[in-house]
Design a protein around this motif. Structure first.
Motif, PDB file in Angstrom:
ATOM      1  N   LEU A  97       0.703  -1.125   0.131  1.00 51.82           N
ATOM      2  CA  LEU A  97       0.138  -0.131   0.026  1.00 51.82           C
ATOM      3  C   LEU A  97       0.512   1.405  -0.045  1.00 51.82           C
ATOM      4  N   VAL A  98       1.845   1.257   0.865  1.00 52.71           N
ATOM      5  CA  VAL A  98       2.898   2.417   0.928  1.00 52.71           C
ATOM      6  C   VAL A  98       3.178   2.613  -0.503  1.00 52.71           C
ATOM      7  N   SER A  99       3.775   1.608  -1.245  1.00 55.06           N
ATOM      8  CA  SER A  99       4.385   1.652  -2.218  1.00 55.06           C
ATOM      9  C   SER A  99       3.544   2.055  -3.434  1.00 55.06           C
ATOM     10  N   LYS A 100       2.220   1.562  -3.475  1.00 54.72           N
ATOM     11  CA  LYS A 100       1.214   2.164  -4.284  1.00 54.72           C
ATOM     12  C   LYS A 100       0.926   3.370  -4.172  1.00 54.72           C
ATOM     13  N   ILE A 101       0.858   4.104  -3.117  1.00 54.35           N
ATOM     14  CA  ILE A 101       0.699   5.529  -2.902  1.00 54.35           C
ATOM     15  C   ILE A 101       1.824   6.230  -3.381  1.00 54.35           C
ATOM     16  N   SER A 102       3.066   5.919  -3.265  1.00 49.78           N
ATOM     17  CA  SER A 102       4.071   6.542  -3.594  1.00 49.78           C
ATOM     18  C   SER A 102       4.199   6.584  -4.947  1.00 49.78           C
ATOM     19  N   LEU A 103       3.804   5.388  -5.670  1.00 49.60           N
ATOM     20  CA  LEU A 103       3.720   5.490  -7.178  1.00 49.60           C
ATOM     21  C   LEU A 103       2.721   6.289  -7.633  1.00 49.60           C
ATOM     22  N   SER A 104       1.542   6.413  -6.932  1.00 52.24           N
ATOM     23  CA  SER A 104       0.420   7.290  -7.803  1.00 52.24           C
ATOM     24  C   SER A 104       0.803   8.635  -7.448  1.00 52.24           C
ATOM     25  N   THR A 105       1.686   9.298  -6.658  1.00 53.87           N
ATOM     26  CA  THR A 105       2.150  10.431  -6.727  1.00 53.87           C
ATOM     27  C   THR A 105       3.226  11.008  -7.609  1.00 53.87           C
ATOM     28  N   LYS A 106       3.857   9.851  -8.234  1.00 55.39           N
ATOM     29  CA  LYS A 106       5.122  10.242  -8.713  1.00 55.39           C
ATOM     30  C   LYS A 106       5.029  11.184  -9.993  1.00 55.39           C
ATOM     31  N   ASN A 107       4.256  11.045 -10.779  1.00 63.44           N
ATOM     32  CA  ASN A 107       4.074  11.885 -11.785  1.00 63.44           C
ATOM     33  C   ASN A 107       3.265  13.378 -11.864  1.00 63.44           C
ATOM     34  N   ASN A 108       2.775  13.472 -10.438  1.00 69.99           N
ATOM     35  CA  ASN A 108       1.809  14.553 -10.356  1.00 69.99           C
ATOM     36  C   ASN A 108       2.187  15.414  -9.016  1.00 69.99           C
ATOM     37  N   LEU A 109       1.971  14.994  -7.662  1.00 73.61           N
ATOM     38  CA  LEU A 109       2.396  15.647  -6.837  1.00 73.61           C
ATOM     39  C   LEU A 109       3.899  15.629  -6.558  1.00 73.61           C
ATOM     40  N   ARG A 110       4.847  14.570  -6.668  1.00 75.08           N
ATOM     41  CA  ARG A 110       6.237  14.746  -6.754  1.00 75.08           C
ATOM     42  C   ARG A 110       6.863  15.599  -7.712  1.00 75.08           C
ATOM     43  N   LYS A 111       6.280  15.396  -8.726  1.00 74.12           N
ATOM     44  CA  LYS A 111       6.910  16.083  -9.925  1.00 74.12           C
ATOM     45  C   LYS A 111       6.684  17.743  -9.805  1.00 74.12           C
ATOM     46  N   TYR A 112       5.336  17.948  -9.638  1.00 71.27           N
ATOM     47  CA  TYR A 112       5.099  19.324  -9.482  1.00 71.27           C
ATOM     48  C   TYR A 112       5.201  20.245  -7.924  1.00 71.27           C
ATOM     49  N   CYS A 113       5.217  19.185  -7.016  1.00 69.43           N
ATOM     50  CA  CYS A 113       5.475  20.048  -5.666  1.00 69.43           C
ATOM     51  C   CYS A 113       6.764  19.821  -5.128  1.00 69.43           C
ATOM     52  N   THR A 114       7.918  20.785  -5.976  1.00 70.52           N
ATOM     53  CA  THR A 114       9.262  20.821  -5.765  1.00 70.52           C
ATOM     54  C   THR A 114       9.543  22.162  -4.779  1.00 70.52           C
ATOM     55  N   ASP A 115      10.674  22.009  -4.195  1.00 67.00           N
ATOM     56  CA  ASP A 115      11.195  23.075  -3.560  1.00 67.00           C
ATOM     57  C   ASP A 115      11.377  24.608  -4.329  1.00 67.00           C
ATOM     58  N   ASP A 116      11.706  24.438  -5.574  1.00 68.59           N
ATOM     59  CA  ASP A 116      11.936  25.585  -6.283  1.00 68.59           C
ATOM     60  C   ASP A 116      10.711  26.035  -6.900  1.00 68.59           C
ATOM     61  N   ILE A 117       9.366  25.493  -6.809  1.00 69.21           N
ATOM     62  CA  ILE A 117       8.320  26.187  -7.407  1.00 69.21           C
ATOM     63  C   ILE A 117       7.405  26.677  -6.518  1.00 69.21           C
ATOM     64  N   TYR A 118       7.066  27.958  -6.614  1.00 68.14           N
ATOM     65  CA  TYR A 118       6.093  28.493  -5.950  1.00 68.14           C
ATOM     66  C   TYR A 118       4.881  29.016  -6.747  1.00 68.14           C
ATOM     67  N   TYR A 119       3.601  28.457  -6.477  1.00 67.74           N
ATOM     68  CA  TYR A 119       2.399  28.740  -7.181  1.00 67.74           C
ATOM     69  C   TYR A 119       1.767  30.029  -6.580  1.00 67.74           C
ATOM     70  N   SER A 120       0.902  30.609  -7.744  1.00 65.70           N
ATOM     71  CA  SER A 120       0.303  31.807  -7.411  1.00 65.70           C
ATOM     72  C   SER A 120      -0.952  31.562  -6.341  1.00 65.70           C
ATOM     73  N   SER A 121      -1.157  30.518  -6.392  1.00 64.92           N
ATOM     74  CA  SER A 121      -2.287  30.033  -5.373  1.00 64.92           C
ATOM     75  C   SER A 121      -1.811  29.486  -4.150  1.00 64.92           C
ATOM     76  N   SER A 122      -2.352  30.160  -2.965  1.00 68.86           N
ATOM     77  CA  SER A 122      -1.870  29.849  -1.500  1.00 68.86           C
ATOM     78  C   SER A 122      -2.432  28.304  -1.401  1.00 68.86           C
ATOM     79  N   ASP A 123      -3.618  28.090  -1.778  1.00 68.60           N
ATOM     80  CA  ASP A 123      -4.211  26.839  -1.607  1.00 68.60           C
ATOM     81  C   ASP A 123      -3.456  25.744  -2.338  1.00 68.60           C
ATOM     82  N   VAL A 124      -2.692  25.892  -3.395  1.00 68.58           N
ATOM     83  CA  VAL A 124      -1.934  24.903  -3.981  1.00 68.58           C
ATOM     84  C   VAL A 124      -0.790  24.764  -3.410  1.00 68.58           C
TER      85      VAL A 124
END
Length: 196
Positions: A97-124
């Motif tokens: 289950l841990v591996s499945k959750i990790s894999l499911s975030t690889k191409n979205n949250l892990r890819k887009y939520c990096t330290d060097d990116i800040y978004y215009s939306s505080s919610d994001v």
């Protein structure tokens, strides 16, 4: 005649320069719009993916609570040997289950939520921060739980030796490659129990 040619050349040069400048302005505006569209698409992906991640974290927490209730929080030496294979199968499902959750975030949250990116939306931005925190805690809780189970097995094996029970077998640790992580790079391993 030369004056007319000279005026025509100046006008053509001015028109040429104006066209080049207009072309650069149009390219710049087009590039900004494309970047904005890409950022909006990323932010939509983060919001949708975070909602899925939250649901999967509920599943993780439910499974973790069950495992603690069933056998991680209490150890009965007289039945541990007969139940060890069943417990390890449950831990394997837990790890999957841990591996499945990790894999499911690889191409979205892990890819887009990096330290060097800040978004215009505080919610994001807050969803990215919550994801990093939650992901770190999930992995560290899992590693803690495996260490806890393996510690129980080591105590059981020591008890067998102290009681001189030679008819019982020593139990093997549950093996995993997962390690503690500091995913949000804050210098702390959230979810990790303090070593006793």
């Amino acid at each position: 005649m030369d004056e007319k040619k000279s005026k025509k050349i100046k006008i053509l040069v001015l028109i040429g320069i104006t066209c080049v400048i207009w072309g650069f302005i149009t390219m710049f505006i087009s590039s900004v719009k494309k970047d904005q569209k890409e950022m909006n698409s990323r932010m939509d992906t983060i919001v949708k993916s975070y909602n899925n991640f939250s649901k999967k974290m509920e599943e993780f927490n439910t499974m973790r609570d069950q495992l603690h209730t069933e056998f991680l929080d209490k150890v009965y030496y007289d039945t541990l040997e007969t139940q060890d294979a069943e417990f390890k199968n449950k831990l394997k499902s837990y790890e999957e289950l841990v591996s499945k959750i990790s894999l499911s975030t690889k191409n979205n949250l892990r890819k887009y939520c990096t330290d060097d990116i800040y978004y215009s939306s505080s919610d994001v931005n807050s969803k990215c921060a919550a994801y990093k925190q939650g992901y770190e805690e999930m992995v560290n809780y899992f590693v803690d739980d495996i260490n806890s189970y393996n510690n129980n097995l080591q105590q059981y094996n020591a008890w067998l030796d102290s009681e001189n029970k030679q008819d019982s077998i020593h139990l093997e640790n549950y093996e995993t490659k997962k390690k503690y992580i500091d995913y949000n790079k804050d210098g702390q391993y959230s979810g990790r129990e303090e070593t006793k």
